[in-house]
Design a protein around this motif. Structure first.
Motif, short mmCIF file in Angstrom:
data_model
loop_
_atom_site.label_atom_id
_atom_site.label_comp_id
_atom_site.label_asym_id
_atom_site.label_seq_id
_atom_site.Cartn_x
_atom_site.Cartn_y
_atom_site.Cartn_z
N ALA A 255 35.23 71.83 -10.12
CA ALA A 255 34.46 70.86 -10.90
C ALA A 255 34.93 70.92 -12.35
O ALA A 255 34.78 71.95 -13.01
CB ALA A 255 32.97 71.17 -10.81
N THR A 256 35.50 69.82 -12.87
CA THR A 256 36.16 69.85 -14.17
C THR A 256 35.78 68.66 -15.03
O THR A 256 35.12 67.72 -14.58
CB THR A 256 37.70 69.86 -14.02
N GLN A 257 36.27 68.69 -16.26
CA GLN A 257 36.10 67.57 -17.17
C GLN A 257 36.93 66.36 -16.72
O GLN A 257 36.61 65.21 -17.05
CB GLN A 257 36.51 67.98 -18.58
N GLN B 266 44.86 68.52 -5.67
CA GLN B 266 44.87 67.07 -5.59
C GLN B 266 43.53 66.55 -6.06
O GLN B 266 42.50 67.23 -5.97
CB GLN B 266 45.13 66.61 -4.15
N SER B 267 43.55 65.34 -6.59
CA SER B 267 42.32 64.72 -7.07
C SER B 267 41.53 64.14 -5.90
O SER B 267 42.10 63.53 -5.00
CB SER B 267 42.66 63.61 -8.08
N LEU C 172 38.67 68.27 -8.17
CA LEU C 172 39.96 68.64 -7.62
C LEU C 172 39.76 69.47 -6.35
O LEU C 172 38.76 70.17 -6.21
CB LEU C 172 40.79 69.44 -8.63
N LYS C 173 40.77 69.40 -5.47
CA LYS C 173 40.70 70.12 -4.20
C LYS C 173 42.01 70.83 -3.93
O LYS C 173 43.10 70.28 -4.16
CB LYS C 173 40.40 69.14 -3.06
N SER C 174 41.92 72.07 -3.44
CA SER C 174 43.09 72.83 -3.03
C SER C 174 42.91 73.30 -1.60
O SER C 174 41.85 73.82 -1.24
CB SER C 174 43.30 74.05 -3.95
#
Length: 343
Positions: A249-251, A265-266, A255-257
């Motif tokens: 969870a970012t600004q 990846q977004s 994103l997922k790995s």
């Protein structure tokens, strides 16, 4: 002004239909307004999902034994846990037996708290009737932000601090050793349930790190985030219980790995910049295509892995801090609301 001050601004919301409708949920046994409590963490007891734990910002710890319908404040007989403590994180021992009414069932959990100017880890073996302090930060004004239990070894406990320290205990939190010192404030530590030597650590603004040997050596994976503007500003990390994928969870957004934090990846959530950052994420334990994401007071839900989204806004003043899917009934999802604090 006064009506706004007295109105519920935080608290807990619940959906019983996978996010279509949300309503405030839960009552305080002692009276008062649950909606005025700023929530920081919300957890199930892994053995008995009727038991839930709520950590608050400045209001101490609360516990429910009826799946969140009623909450009572934990009053520590040892007076170690302050009634006004900031509790950032809760980790519950998954090996203890189910709760039985009117029986003294063991219930061990750890809380990462900030009180009296120091970050601390407190431990209880009796469900919160009494606590003991098992760790305190070396300097004032530095919190402990996360505590986690190894999914293969319940005696092994991990902790992440604002001093940038990753700590490990191998004796149920009684003694600790420094595993690694990072250059920024740690906010998450994730232990791979399939291979506990694989560890993922995130910081608020100083990158992400992985270890494949139980913390002996570390790889800085921050460069992988450079493709996503502002993604280095991280609120939290979450691991999908079914697929083992990691969400960040970012600004930038979500994103997922799928390879332990090496590549990202977004996830195409339809955010506007005004609501960012993402503050919470949860995945259904029975269907990894069902993802819940929060930014501000808005909850986004996808049933197809991110191809399309349902959007709902909660009537709250603070942000959604935690999303929690009921493992027994995945129609039911909790949203815990509270203000952000990084002491």
């Amino acid at each position: 002004y006064f009506s706004d001050l007295l109105a519920p601004q935080s608290g807990i919301f619940l959906t019983n239909n996978k996010g279509v409708d949300w309503q405030r949920y839960g009552a305080l046994v002692s009276g008062g307004n649950l909606g005025r409590l700023d929530m920081a963490d919300l957890r199930y007891n892994p053995k008995d999902h009727r038991i839930m734990y709520a950590a608050t910002m400045g209001g101490g710890m609360y516990k429910s034994v009826d799946a969140g319908a009623n909450w009572y404040k934990l009053a520590d007989a040892n007076k170690i846990l302050s009634p006004s403590s900031i509790v950032y994180s809760v980790a519950v021992d998954y090996t203890l037996p189910k709760y039985e009414k009117n029986k003294n069932t063991p219930d061990r959990f750890y809380v990462a708290v900030y009180q009296n100017d120091y970050g601390r880890i407190l431990k209880t073996d009796n469900g919160g009737l009494s606590f003991r302090q098992v760790y305190i930060t070396s300097r004032p004004r530095f919190a402990v932000f996360a505590v986690a239990i190894d999914p293969h070894s319940p005696s092994t406990v991990w902790a992440a601090t604002a001093e940038g320290l990753l700590l490990k205990s191998k004796d149920y939190g009684e003694t600790w050793k420094l595993v690694q010192e990072f250059g920024g404030i740690l906010n998450s530590v994730l232990i791979d349930p399939r291979s506990p030597n694989n560890i993922f650590v995130s910081t608020f603004s100083n990158g992400i790190f992985t270890s494949a040997d139980g913390g002996a050596t570390w790889t800085d994976e921050t460069e992988a985030l450079q493709s996503f503007p502002r993604a280095s500003n991280i609120e939290m990390a979450y691991r999908d219980p079914a697929t083992n994928a990691i969400y960040l969870a970012t600004q930038f957004g979500l994103l997922k790995s799928t390879n332990g934090g090496v590549d990202w990846q977004s996830v195409g959530v339809i955010f506007s910049d005004e609501v960012l950052p993402v503050t919470a994420v949860a995945v259904s334990p029975k269907n990894s295509q069902e993802i819940y994401v929060a930014a501000g007071q808005t909850i986004y839900k996808t049933a197809n892995g991110g191809q399309s989204w349902q959007v709902r806004q909660l009537p709250a003043k603070q942000r959604v801090r935690v999303l929690l899917v009921n493992p027994d009934d995945t129609n039911q999802v909790f949203a815990a609301i509270g203000k952000i604090s990084r002491k």
